[in-house]
Design a protein around this motif. Structure first.
Motif, short mmCIF file in Angstrom:
data_model
loop_
_atom_site.label_atom_id
_atom_site.label_comp_id
_atom_site.label_asym_id
_atom_site.label_seq_id
_atom_site.Cartn_x
_atom_site.Cartn_y
_atom_site.Cartn_z
N ILE A 1 0.86 -1.19 0.00
CA ILE A 1 0.00 0.00 0.00
C ILE A 1 0.90 1.23 0.00
O ILE A 1 1.88 1.29 0.74
CB ILE A 1 -0.93 0.04 1.23
CG1 ILE A 1 -1.86 -1.18 1.25
CG2 ILE A 1 -1.76 1.32 1.26
CD1 ILE A 1 -2.73 -1.27 2.50
N ALA A 2 0.56 2.22 -0.83
CA ALA A 2 1.30 3.48 -0.86
C ALA A 2 0.33 4.63 -1.03
O ALA A 2 -0.79 4.44 -1.53
CB ALA A 2 2.33 3.47 -1.99
N ASP A 3 0.76 5.84 -0.61
CA ASP A 3 -0.11 7.01 -0.75
C ASP A 3 0.46 8.05 -1.70
O ASP A 3 -0.11 9.12 -1.87
CB ASP A 3 -0.40 7.64 0.62
CG ASP A 3 0.86 8.17 1.31
OD1 ASP A 3 1.96 8.10 0.71
OD2 ASP A 3 0.74 8.64 2.45
N ASN A 4 1.63 7.75 -2.32
CA ASN A 4 2.20 8.68 -3.29
C ASN A 4 2.84 7.90 -4.43
O ASN A 4 3.20 6.72 -4.29
CB ASN A 4 3.21 9.61 -2.63
CG ASN A 4 4.46 8.89 -2.17
OD1 ASN A 4 5.38 8.66 -2.95
ND2 ASN A 4 4.50 8.50 -0.89
N GLY A 5 2.97 8.57 -5.57
CA GLY A 5 3.41 7.91 -6.78
C GLY A 5 4.82 7.38 -6.75
O GLY A 5 5.10 6.27 -7.21
N GLU A 6 5.74 8.17 -6.21
CA GLU A 6 7.14 7.75 -6.19
C GLU A 6 7.33 6.48 -5.37
O GLU A 6 8.01 5.53 -5.80
CB GLU A 6 8.01 8.88 -5.61
CG GLU A 6 8.10 10.12 -6.48
CD GLU A 6 6.91 11.06 -6.30
OE1 GLU A 6 5.98 10.71 -5.53
OE2 GLU A 6 6.90 12.13 -6.93
N GLU A 7 6.72 6.46 -4.19
CA GLU A 7 6.82 5.27 -3.34
C GLU A 7 6.18 4.06 -4.03
O GLU A 7 6.71 2.94 -3.96
CB GLU A 7 6.11 5.54 -2.01
CG GLU A 7 6.12 4.36 -1.05
CD GLU A 7 5.30 4.63 0.20
OE1 GLU A 7 5.02 3.66 0.94
OE2 GLU A 7 4.93 5.80 0.44
N ALA A 8 5.05 4.30 -4.69
CA ALA A 8 4.34 3.21 -5.35
C ALA A 8 5.19 2.59 -6.46
O ALA A 8 5.29 1.36 -6.57
CB ALA A 8 3.02 3.71 -5.91
#
Length: 243
Positions: free
Chosen positions: A33-40
């Motif tokens: 689970i991620a809340d931002n694009g870079e982390e995803a």
């Protein structure tokens, strides 16, 4: 058989947790689970999930559509948008990414089940049917011929969108065009049995490969709304979940 692994990209923690619970109840595994694009994008590269669920409004510089474009460019991972953003401009951007599905919030568990099932099924079909296979070594049992005026035209099962009853005839809608068969829909149903088709209504047979959305009383193939009878809905959901 291992469970399909799904990655969730959602900026609201409560919604992300709710989606994760729904997916686990449906028999899927959470890949992350991620809340931002870079982390995803970093996580997707490492985890290699079977499917991504993407919200459009995210924390950080990238929105969900930007992330989807990167996923399409860098990874062979299908994705489904789960978002409250459905204005015309946003949809135009979404369409260019060629998503495997699009769910508008508020969603139901059934919305998730049907869209994910279809997306995973389409991905599995692409995996087992390389684009060049029909050109190199076509199978004799993957198609049939229909008569169109003075010509015989080869129709591959995977190119059929749906079949529609016309009294004692059947209109076949394919990616090549429309053809009228001098057979009843019942006869056509018997011929298509076991090829990934389902008679969802007394007047319609659909190719599950081309179903884009399933609603309580109808489904969509492209922009076309096809009714689903109550008696066949359970069978449809069974097949989708099976895939």
């Amino acid at each position: 058989m291992s469970k399909p692994r799904i990655f969730i990209l959602e900026d609201e923690a409560l919604i992300a947790d709710h989606i994760a619970i729904c997916l686990e109840d449906l028999g899927y595994e959470i890949a992350g689970i991620a809340d931002n694009g870079e982390e995803a994008l970093n996580a997707i590269e490492k985890q290699n999930p079977d499917l991504c669920l993407i919200d459009i409004n995210l924390h950080g510089d990238l929105d969900g559509i930007d992330v989807a474009q990167e996923i399409r460019r860098r990874f062979s991972v299908p994705f489904v948008f789960v978002t409250s953003s459905a204005d015309r401009r946003t949809l135009a951007r979404v369409q260019r990414t060629e998503p495997a599905g699009f769910i508008v919030k508020p969603y139901t568990s059934e919305d998730l089940a049907s869209n994910i099932g279809i997306a995973l099924y389409k991905a599995s079909q692409k995996a087992v049917q390389p684009i060049s296979s029909s050109e190199v070594a076509p199978e004799l049992d993957d198609s049939f011929f229909v008569k169109d005026k003075h010509e015989l035209i080869r129709i591959r099962y995977r190119d059929i969108l749906y079949a529609e009853a016309m009294d004692n005839y059947t209109r076949l809608h394919t990616q090549k065009g429309k053809f009228v068969l001098s057979q009843t829909l019942k006869s056509v149903d018997a011929r298509l049995n076991g090829q990934g088709f389902l008679r969802v209504h007394r007047s319609f047979i659909v190719n599950l490969l081309h179903v884009d959305l399933i609603a309580p009383r109808h489904l969509l193939i492209g922009d076309l709304e096809i009714p689903v009878s109550e008696s066949q809905r359970a069978r449809l959901m069974e097949l989708i979940r099976l895939f």
